[in-house]
Design an enzyme around this catalytic site. Structure first.
Site, mmCIF file in Angstrom:
data_model
loop_
_atom_site.group_PDB
_atom_site.id
_atom_site.type_symbol
_atom_site.label_atom_id
_atom_site.label_comp_id
_atom_site.label_asym_id
_atom_site.label_seq_id
_atom_site.Cartn_x
_atom_site.Cartn_y
_atom_site.Cartn_z
ATOM 1 N N GLU A 251 -5.948 -7.776 6.605
ATOM 2 C CA GLU A 251 -5.535 -6.373 6.487
ATOM 3 C C GLU A 251 -5.158 -5.798 7.853
ATOM 4 O O GLU A 251 -5.809 -6.096 8.849
ATOM 5 C CB GLU A 251 -6.701 -5.523 5.954
ATOM 6 C CG GLU A 251 -7.302 -5.962 4.653
ATOM 7 C CD GLU A 251 -8.573 -5.161 4.353
ATOM 8 O OE1 GLU A 251 -9.392 -5.649 3.589
ATOM 9 O OE2 GLU A 251 -8.758 -4.055 4.921
ATOM 10 N N SER A 252 -4.142 -4.979 7.860
ATOM 11 C CA SER A 252 -3.720 -4.165 9.017
ATOM 12 C C SER A 252 -2.914 -4.932 10.072
ATOM 13 O O SER A 252 -3.212 -6.091 10.382
ATOM 14 C CB SER A 252 -4.901 -3.522 9.763
ATOM 15 O OG SER A 252 -5.674 -2.757 8.900
ATOM 16 N N GLU B 39 0.796 -1.230 0.000
ATOM 17 C CA GLU B 39 0.000 0.000 0.000
ATOM 18 C C GLU B 39 0.830 1.283 0.000
ATOM 19 O O GLU B 39 1.848 1.379 0.670
ATOM 20 C CB GLU B 39 -0.891 -0.017 1.235
ATOM 21 C CG GLU B 39 -1.866 1.148 1.302
ATOM 22 C CD GLU B 39 -3.059 0.802 2.150
ATOM 23 O OE1 GLU B 39 -3.982 0.151 1.626
ATOM 24 O OE2 GLU B 39 -3.067 1.152 3.343
ATOM 25 N N LYS C 84 -8.214 2.570 -2.592
ATOM 26 C CA LYS C 84 -8.510 2.403 -1.161
ATOM 27 C C LYS C 84 -9.099 3.709 -0.667
ATOM 28 O O LYS C 84 -8.397 4.725 -0.534
ATOM 29 C CB LYS C 84 -7.204 2.076 -0.442
ATOM 30 C CG LYS C 84 -7.385 1.703 1.011
ATOM 31 C CD LYS C 84 -7.314 0.194 1.188
ATOM 32 C CE LYS C 84 -7.403 -0.238 2.636
ATOM 33 N NZ LYS C 84 -6.385 0.323 3.499
ATOM 34 N N LYS D 236 0.649 4.725 1.431
ATOM 35 C CA LYS D 236 -0.096 5.334 2.543
ATOM 36 C C LYS D 236 0.767 6.453 3.123
ATOM 37 O O LYS D 236 1.738 6.185 3.825
ATOM 38 C CB LYS D 236 -0.343 4.235 3.577
ATOM 39 C CG LYS D 236 -1.193 4.582 4.749
ATOM 40 C CD LYS D 236 -1.304 3.333 5.630
ATOM 41 C CE LYS D 236 -2.340 3.430 6.690
ATOM 42 N NZ LYS D 236 -2.412 2.197 7.477
ATOM 43 N N ASN E 145 -10.320 -7.009 8.269
ATOM 44 C CA ASN E 145 -9.500 -5.927 8.812
ATOM 45 C C ASN E 145 -9.249 -6.185 10.297
ATOM 46 O O ASN E 145 -10.187 -6.246 11.093
ATOM 47 C CB ASN E 145 -10.204 -4.578 8.612
ATOM 48 C CG ASN E 145 -9.229 -3.426 8.798
ATOM 49 O OD1 ASN E 145 -8.091 -3.634 9.235
ATOM 50 N ND2 ASN E 145 -9.666 -2.211 8.484
ATOM 51 N N GLU F 122 -14.536 -5.418 2.826
ATOM 52 C CA GLU F 122 -13.853 -5.453 4.132
ATOM 53 C C GLU F 122 -14.823 -5.621 5.296
ATOM 54 O O GLU F 122 -15.831 -4.925 5.383
ATOM 55 C CB GLU F 122 -13.075 -4.149 4.290
ATOM 56 C CG GLU F 122 -12.327 -4.048 5.595
ATOM 57 C CD GLU F 122 -11.594 -2.726 5.692
ATOM 58 O OE1 GLU F 122 -10.745 -2.454 4.827
ATOM 59 O OE2 GLU F 122 -11.887 -1.967 6.636
#
Ligand SMILES: O=C(O)c1ccccc1N[C@@H]1O[C@H](COP(=O)(O)O)[C@@H](O)[C@H]1O
Length: 480
Positions: free
Chosen positions: A213-214, A50, A112, A52, A182, A161
């Site tokens: 994710e994350s 990503e 995103k 970001k 997530n 998500e």
């Protein structure tokens, strides 16, 4: 108001502005591979890397980043898709970031954002996205289904998500084939990998692609989410903060950059034992040596070796035509030049080249600068043959090397000393011949011990390099 509510309130305003602006969208004609297909077919963990710049939970991460440069680095490092955060107020991204990235890479690109309206989907499509994010927590189930269907009608893939059981049930009812779990709660920003462990268990359909994710920072985290059922990970902050993106991506997906070569293979049994023990490269010696092998025999052995194990032919001051002919006959991946060959020989070869350098003094190291080879092999000097003499280099000399990126270390390595050698020299690969033999024959037990010790030492090296790069100090002395 939760963070998510604040973000959604801003999105309402943004959508109203977009609609009022009556913008005309000139679509980019961009063809990208399907994220779903590539991730489902991959044997290793796939990664969405990503872009970001900042986030509401972490503040500024790297606001000054050039998104195209970062995306190209991701692509070259083996990422399977690129995610671009386009939200401006909270993440400091822009739709122009997405447009620039989608024009620069061939991978699937994920838009995103917090999508609440068709107009955002039209913009994502027009700027080159091939995948959009829909967040179950941001939409009621009816609206989620409408936007999901709308995206599909535009040939966009959807990463849907979820963060809890209720959202997961909605995603399943929508018919999502890519579910992002997530680990971060968007209302509190709390991150816990137990979320994917808990929710993935409730997805019984093997045709659903699960992306975790994350909060993914280390290889251990990746192994944990993989065990839970994820076939893909989405990683932002860890990669944005890394100064060695290639190493970080390879390490996360479990693809080590570091390699172990077992040289001087003379029998099918020895080749198979080396492969079983985890050798990345095996070497056949076509030079004057007690380990000489006839090309015909090497070709027979080579045919039984899996394609992911690379075959190296070792030559000393040999004719270019003969080397090329043997390379073709045996199916070599590399030609190793272990004599006094100069750059012109390397230039004439149609194969990647490992050039060896006998090292006795600091001055010997400088000779590397006169060459342009694919891999620089550092071996000891002296002994009856040009190599394979079981004599170690003084590793202290090698700590002064300016690059370790394509350096292979050889010379008197054994299962007992290889870990120390790796820790001190930090090479890209190690190469052994005598140290894994008993009475002049390859010894299965010694090969296993050598490879195991080398791989453990490389893993330690990768972990410490990853940590060094993640926790570098800021100019004000604080830790990032
Ligand atoms: O292994 C050989 O017999 C050999 C002969 C001629 C040139 C190179 C040779 N092997 C290379 O020598 C080093 C390591 O040897 P050792 O572990 O010290 O025995 C390695 O680069 C081999 O590829």
């Amino acid at each position: 108001m939760t963070f998510l509510e604040k973000i959604l309130a801003e999105k309402e305003k943004e959508v109203a502005r977009l609609k009022a602006s009556q913008l005309r969208l000139a679509a980019i004609d961009r063809k990208a591979p399907s994220l779903y297909e590539t991730f489902m077919q991959s044997e290793r963990m796939s990664i969405i890397s990503e872009i970001k710049r900042a986030s509401p939970s972490k503040g500024d991460i790297r606001t000054e980043i050039d998104p195209v440069h970062q995306a190209i680095q991701y692509e070259e490092a083996g990422a399977n898709a690129i995610s671009v955060l386009t939200d401006q107020p909270f993440f400091k991204g822009t739709i122009d970031d997405l447009k620039a990235v989608s024009q620069a890479v061939k991978l699937p690109v994920l838009c995103k954002d917090f999508i609440i309206d068709e107009i955002q989907i039209d913009i994502a499509k027009a700027t080159g996205a091939s995948v959009i994010l829909l967040i179950a927590a941001a939409l009621n189930s009816k609206r989620l289904k409408q936007l999901y269907d709308y995206a599909q009608s535009k040939n966009l893939e959807v990463l849907l998500e979820v963060h809890n059981e209720e959202e997961l049930q909605v995603a399943l009812a929508v018919g999502a084939n890519i579910i992002g779990i997530n680990n971060r709660n968007l209302k509190t920003f709390e991150v816990d990998l137990a979320v994917v462990e808990h929710l993935a268990k409730q997805i019984s359909d093997p045709n659903i692609l699960i992306i975790s994710e994350s909060g993914i920072r280390t290889r251990e985290d990746v192994v944990r989410v993989q065990k839970a059922g994820a076939k893909g990970i989405l990683v932002g902050e860890t990669l944005m903060r890394s100064t060695t993106v290639k190493e970080a991506i390879k390490s996360l997906v479990g693809e080590t950059l570091h390699k172990v070569k077992i040289c001087g293979i003379q029998t099918l049994e020895a080749a198979q034992a080396a492969v079983q023990a985890g050798a990345d490269l095996i070497g056949f010696v076509f030079a004057d040596s007690k380990r000489y092998i006839e090309p015909e025999k090497a070709a027979m052995i080579s045919a039984s070796i899996p394609a992911n194990v690379q075959k190296v032919g070792v030559f000393v001051n040999e004719e270019v035509n003969r080397m090329q002919a043997i390379a073709e006959q045996v199916g070599l991946d590399y030609i190793q030049l272990h004599g006094d060959e100069l750059q012109d020989v390397i230039d004439q070869l149609n194969y990647p080249v490992i050039k060896s350098f006998p090292i006795q003094t600091q001055a010997d190291l400088e000779k590397i600068n006169q060459y342009n080879a694919d891999i620089y092999l550092l071996d000891s000097a002296g002994g009856p043959y040009r190599g394979g003499n079981g004599i170690s280099i003084n590793w202290e000399l090698l700590t002064a090397l300016s690059t370790k990126e394509n350096v292979m270390l050889a010379g008197g390595l054994t299962a007992q000393n290889v870990a120390d050698a790796i820790a001190m020299v930090k090479p890209m690969a190690v190469d052994v011949s005598s140290g894994v033999e008993t009475n002049g024959e390859k010894d299965t037990e010694k090969m296993m011990q050598f490879i195991s010790q080398a791989k453990q030492a490389f893993q330690k090296l990768e972990e410490s390099e990853c940590n060094d790069n993640l926790y570098t100090t800021e100019p004000n002395g604080s830790l990032r």
